[in-house]
Write a protein that holds these residues in place. Structure first.
Motif, PDB file in Angstrom:
ATOM      1  N   ARG A 174       0.825  -1.213   0.000  1.00  0.00           N
ATOM      2  CA  ARG A 174       0.000   0.000   0.000  1.00  0.00           C
ATOM      3  C   ARG A 174       0.857   1.259   0.000  1.00  0.00           C
ATOM      4  O   ARG A 174       0.442   2.307  -0.501  1.00  0.00           O
ATOM      5  CB  ARG A 174      -0.926  -0.014   1.224  1.00  0.00           C
ATOM      6  CG  ARG A 174      -1.974   1.078   1.170  1.00  0.00           C
ATOM      7  CD  ARG A 174      -2.948   1.006   2.314  1.00  0.00           C
ATOM      8  NE  ARG A 174      -3.995   1.982   2.127  1.00  0.00           N
ATOM      9  CZ  ARG A 174      -5.202   1.722   1.644  1.00  0.00           C
ATOM     10  NH1 ARG A 174      -5.512   0.488   1.292  1.00  0.00           N
ATOM     11  NH2 ARG A 174      -6.107   2.666   1.497  1.00  0.00           N
ATOM     12  N   LEU A 185      -0.310   6.485  -8.133  1.00  0.00           N
ATOM     13  CA  LEU A 185      -1.202   7.090  -7.141  1.00  0.00           C
ATOM     14  C   LEU A 185      -2.241   7.971  -7.833  1.00  0.00           C
ATOM     15  O   LEU A 185      -2.051   8.414  -8.969  1.00  0.00           O
ATOM     16  CB  LEU A 185      -0.396   7.923  -6.145  1.00  0.00           C
ATOM     17  CG  LEU A 185       0.494   7.155  -5.172  1.00  0.00           C
ATOM     18  CD1 LEU A 185       1.195   8.124  -4.228  1.00  0.00           C
ATOM     19  CD2 LEU A 185      -0.302   6.129  -4.378  1.00  0.00           C
ATOM     20  N   TRP A 195      -7.265   7.994  -0.551  1.00  0.00           N
ATOM     21  CA  TRP A 195      -6.081   7.135  -0.423  1.00  0.00           C
ATOM     22  C   TRP A 195      -5.300   7.494   0.841  1.00  0.00           C
ATOM     23  O   TRP A 195      -4.852   6.608   1.578  1.00  0.00           O
ATOM     24  CB  TRP A 195      -5.187   7.288  -1.651  1.00  0.00           C
ATOM     25  CG  TRP A 195      -3.963   6.426  -1.582  1.00  0.00           C
ATOM     26  CD1 TRP A 195      -3.854   5.130  -1.998  1.00  0.00           C
ATOM     27  CD2 TRP A 195      -2.686   6.782  -1.029  1.00  0.00           C
ATOM     28  NE1 TRP A 195      -2.588   4.645  -1.739  1.00  0.00           N
ATOM     29  CE2 TRP A 195      -1.854   5.644  -1.150  1.00  0.00           C
ATOM     30  CE3 TRP A 195      -2.168   7.937  -0.462  1.00  0.00           C
ATOM     31  CZ2 TRP A 195      -0.532   5.636  -0.715  1.00  0.00           C
ATOM     32  CZ3 TRP A 195      -0.852   7.933  -0.023  1.00  0.00           C
ATOM     33  CH2 TRP A 195      -0.043   6.796  -0.142  1.00  0.00           C
ATOM     34  N   THR A 199      -4.790   4.854   3.841  1.00  0.00           N
ATOM     35  CA  THR A 199      -3.414   4.470   4.167  1.00  0.00           C
ATOM     36  C   THR A 199      -3.097   4.796   5.618  1.00  0.00           C
ATOM     37  O   THR A 199      -2.397   4.040   6.293  1.00  0.00           O
ATOM     38  CB  THR A 199      -2.431   5.175   3.231  1.00  0.00           C
ATOM     39  OG1 THR A 199      -2.747   4.846   1.874  1.00  0.00           O
ATOM     40  CG2 THR A 199      -0.992   4.754   3.521  1.00  0.00           C
TER      41      THR A 199
END
Length: 318
Positions: A174, A185, A195, A199
């Motif tokens: 990840r 990304l 994201w 994360t």
């Protein structure tokens, strides 16, 4: 990337400053602590300036080395003290997406040079009090070469040692491990925000600002990804602007920061006031904690970005 010590290099126990004590800003620089030294700041290589160029920029192909300048963005204006974090981050994002980037080959390496510092403090054995040891000292410079696609051995130089960086592990992590990962990304700010949040939760509830700061501190960002990152960060609650900030090597600028009431420190991202170039990060004490605390407002750690480039070989300097 994983690390492997080169044959013949000193063991970790022989180092003056073990790496375990001085982690990067991924962990808020809490262990990279430094009080501002009264000594003259170290000399920094003069940086080429070019009008109306975005940040970060891959500049010219010199002797097989593609140089990335840091404080080179001309045509900007110093931020108005009344500018909000959102407005400043939008300006930084626009500069990022205007970056001129040459093709980066898979067989090349991303070079980064930085320097860090922290305050030397120790407990007074007699009274249990804290005393500053000298005026503080820098941790020193770090040079690192990371494989563009993660398939080649990289290199790190710090503390007088050389450490080989193993090729990246299996795909699917990840956390971006190389430039090619970064290119995958999101380039949409909303998707980037999602994201960052996901994360952060995956990294044991690391907050979104810290996740973004780790990316910014340790990587050359593809222009569209960098722009999306800054616009996503602008949506994070609790941001504020700090004016007249000085980085680890004495460069002045402004900072974007976020304070978390549950944390004893906060991190500042430092930018040049004219060029909007990213200069580095520092961690500021918010609350006194532990047996030997620093006073609120003290610099608890600082890291300055000195140079980024793309090179043909690990160990090759721009």
């Amino acid at each position: 990337m994983k690390e492997e010590q080169l044959p013949g290099s000193p063991s970790p126990h022989d180092r003056e400053l073990p790496p375990g004590r001085h982690r990067s800003l991924r962990e808020h620089l809490v262990n990279e602590i430094r009080m501002r030294s009264s000594e003259k700041p170290p000399e920094v290589r003069a940086l080429w300036r070019r009008p109306s160029v975005g940040y970060p920029v891959l500049a010219a192909l010199l002797s097989g080395t593609l140089v990335v300048t840091l404080s080179l963005i001309g045509g900007g204006s110093a931020p108005d003290p009344a500018d909000s974090p959102r407005r400043l981050l939008e300006r930084i994002a626009r500069a990022a997406e205007r970056a001129e980037v040459e093709d980066v080959r898979d067989d090349q390496f991303i070079y980064q040079k930085s320097t860090s510092g922290y305050p030397l403090r120790q407990a007074d054995g007699a009274g249990g009090l804290c005393a500053q040891s000298g005026s503080g000292r820098p941790v020193g410079d770090r040079e690192e070469w990371k494989s563009v696609d993660g398939t080649r051995w990289g290199l790190r130089r710090e503390y007088g040692d050389e450490l080989r960086l193993k090729p990246d592990g299996a795909e699917g992590s990840r956390i971006p491990q190389n430039y090619r990962d970064l290119e995958r990304l999101p380039t949409d700010p909303d998707a980037m925000y999602d994201w960052l949040h996901g994360t952060g939760e995956w990294q044991k509830n690391l907050d979104d600002f810290a996740v973004a700061g780790n990316l910014l501190a340790d990587n050359l960002m593809p222009p569209e990804v960098g722009a999306a990152l800054f616009r996503a960060v602008a949506e994070i609650p609790g941001l504020r602007v700090v004016q007249d900030v000085v980085d680890e090597v004495g460069r002045r600028g402004f900072a974007i920061t976020r304070a978390d009431e549950s944390d004893s420190v906060r991190t500042e991202w430092i930018f040049d006031g004219t060029s909007l170039a990213y200069l580095g990060q520092r961690t500021i004490v918010e609350k006194e904690t532990g047996p030997c605390p620093l006073k609120p407002g003290s610099v608890a750690g600082s890291r300055a970005l000195l140079e980024r480039a793309v090179t043909d070989e690990a160990g090759q300097r721009p």
